[in-house]
Design an enzyme around this catalytic site. Structure first.
Site, PDB file in Angstrom:
ATOM      1  N   HIS A   1      32.965  42.437  50.532  1.00  0.00           N
ATOM      2  CA  HIS A   1      34.286  43.045  50.694  1.00  0.00           C
ATOM      3  C   HIS A   1      34.212  44.162  51.719  1.00  0.00           C
ATOM      4  CE1 HIS A   1      32.349  45.618  47.743  1.00  0.00           C
ATOM      5  NE2 HIS A   1      33.343  46.494  47.761  1.00  0.00           N
TER       6      HIS A   1
ATOM      7  N   HIS B   1      23.658  48.309  42.445  1.00  0.00           N
ATOM      8  CA  HIS B   1      24.880  49.065  42.747  1.00  0.00           C
ATOM      9  C   HIS B   1      25.071  50.194  41.733  1.00  0.00           C
ATOM     10  CE1 HIS B   1      29.222  49.713  43.693  1.00  0.00           C
ATOM     11  NE2 HIS B   1      28.868  49.276  44.888  1.00  0.00           N
TER      12      HIS B   1
ATOM     13  N   ASP C   1      31.296  43.821  44.467  1.00  0.00           N
ATOM     14  CA  ASP C   1      31.664  44.712  43.389  1.00  0.00           C
ATOM     15  C   ASP C   1      32.765  44.058  42.576  1.00  0.00           C
ATOM     16  OD1 ASP C   1      30.051  46.482  44.786  1.00  0.00           O
ATOM     17  OD2 ASP C   1      31.647  47.818  45.377  1.00  0.00           O
TER      18      ASP C   1
ATOM     19  N   HIS D   1      34.697  47.385  51.788  1.00  0.00           N
ATOM     20  CA  HIS D   1      34.397  48.787  51.523  1.00  0.00           C
ATOM     21  C   HIS D   1      33.159  49.114  52.359  1.00  0.00           C
ATOM     22  CE1 HIS D   1      36.666  49.220  47.440  1.00  0.00           C
ATOM     23  NE2 HIS D   1      37.412  49.571  48.468  1.00  0.00           N
TER      24      HIS D   1
ATOM     25  N   HIS E   1      38.092  43.260  42.050  1.00  0.00           N
ATOM     26  CA  HIS E   1      37.758  44.619  42.491  1.00  0.00           C
ATOM     27  C   HIS E   1      39.048  45.318  42.922  1.00  0.00           C
ATOM     28  CE1 HIS E   1      35.079  47.718  43.745  1.00  0.00           C
ATOM     29  NE2 HIS E   1      35.095  47.472  45.040  1.00  0.00           N
TER      30      HIS E   1
ATOM     31  N   ASP F   1      30.517  50.814  52.231  1.00  0.00           N
ATOM     32  CA  ASP F   1      29.129  50.792  51.738  1.00  0.00           C
ATOM     33  C   ASP F   1      28.541  49.381  51.704  1.00  0.00           C
ATOM     34  OD1 ASP F   1      31.064  50.514  49.608  1.00  0.00           O
ATOM     35  OD2 ASP F   1      29.444  50.699  48.137  1.00  0.00           O
ATOM     36  N   HIS F   2      29.375  48.372  52.003  1.00  0.00           N
ATOM     37  CA  HIS F   2      28.878  46.991  51.968  1.00  0.00           C
ATOM     38  C   HIS F   2      28.758  46.340  53.350  1.00  0.00           C
ATOM     39  CE1 HIS F   2      28.954  46.398  47.533  1.00  0.00           C
ATOM     40  NE2 HIS F   2      29.658  47.511  47.661  1.00  0.00           N
TER      41      HIS F   2
HETATM   42 ZN   LIG Z   1      30.337  49.189  46.479  1.00  0.00          ZN
HETATM   43 ZN   LIG Z   2      33.719  48.288  46.539  1.00  0.00          ZN
END
Ligand SMILES: [Zn+2]
Ligand SMILES: [Zn+2]
Length: 313
Positions: free
Chosen positions: A62, A272, A214, A64, A143, A66-67
């Protein structure tokens, strides 16, 4: 050759002194697949002794940061090193536009072909990578934004040919070996008939790996992990932060364990982790109460994936 996964980043949202942002490598027959590509992934690949030139595809869950923020640096390095092999990037719609907006990794700047597979939020199920030996499929998770989970599934391999046994039965021609392996009955020059079952073992089931992050615990997660040899599931919180997990679209360690148990997975690896947990053993303890074969993902450690059944070791 053994299939294995190597967690490269196990921290949720922000890095800590000891944990990096989301990314997990899967090593198969010397080739690499990457699930998520958080910032610093290229450094973690170096530390893990993994070569990005062996990378065939990157699967982003996804959008976000951090990914996927590590994608730009990794692609840029590949271009600087004049990579020529094509690379596939799979992820939610919009990923291509984001990457192409970065100087240095636009189409014209690259020395290799970058093929995008974009997934839309009406996704139900899609095979996003299909080779002779394995498939990777995607399903939508639950999510705060559109997110997908993935399952790597090696295809069933033909049984092993027992060459000694075949020779003992008088088979010497390599074309006969090939025919027997393909399940065909062979008639030798002297008229004797050799049945494939006499010299070929049973078909060998392929290994499977599910990557679910996530998400709140969801049915698609269970489907992806159904009978999987290894499940990597996010476990951002412990149960005492359950309300937080629901609100932010995440799972607790117990949730992850329930998914593993319901799916009949062989082994669960938690990842995570919220930065609040210095020691992740509380998450492992919580999960083990529901699903015993659980470990906390340790960055750079290699986890071999064994097929279920008698051929385990
Ligand atoms: Zn995340
Ligand atoms: Zn996320």
């Amino acid at each position: 050759m053994t299939t294995e996964i190597i967690p490269l980043g196990t921290s949720a949202a922000i890095p800590t002194r000891h944990r990096h942002l989301s990314s997990t490598a899967l090593r198969w027959e010397g080739r690499l697949l990457l699930f998520d590509c958080g910032e610093a992934t290229q450094f973690q690949l170096l530390r893990a002794g993994l070569k990005h030139s062996h990378l065939d595809a990157i699967f982003i869950t996804h959008l976000h940061g951090d990914h996927y923020f590590g994608l730009m640096g990794l692609l840029s390095t590949m271009a600087l090193l004049n990579r020529i092999e094509p690379l596939r990037v799979v992820g939610p719609a919009g990923i291509a536009e984001i990457v192409q907006a970065m100087p240095g990794v636009r189409h014209d700047d690259l020395t290799f072909r970058l093929a995008y597979v974009e997934l839309w939020d009406d996704l139900r199920h899609e095979v996003v990578f299909d080779t002779k030996a394995f498939t990777v499929e995607a399903r939508p998770l639950d999510h705060r934004v559109f997110a997908v989970g993935y399952r790597f599934q090696e295809k069933t391999q033909p049984g092993r040919l027992d060459v000694e046994q075949a020779k003992a039965l008088g088979v010497t021609d390599y074309r006969h070996y090939r025919a027997l392996k393909a399940g065909e009955v062979v008639t030798l020059d002297d008229g004797r008939v050799v049945q494939p079952e006499a010299v070929v073992g049973p078909p060998r089931p392929g290994v499977s790996f599910a990557y679910v992050s996530d998400t709140r615990p969801c049915e698609a997660g269970v489907t992806l992990a159904r009978g999987a040899d290894l499940l990597y599931h996010e476990a951002t919180f412990t149960e005492d932060f359950k309300a937080n997990a629901v609100k932010t679209g995440h799972s607790t360690a117990r949730d992850a364990a329930e998914v593993a148990r319901r799916a009949g997975a062989q082994k669960l690896i938690l990842g995570h982790f919220s930065a609040r947990y210095k020691d992740v053993s509380v998450l492992v303890d919580e999960a083990r109460a529901v699903f015993q074969n659980t470990e906390a993902a340790e960055e750079l450690k290699r986890y071999k994936i064994f097929p279920a059944g008698p051929e385990k070791f």
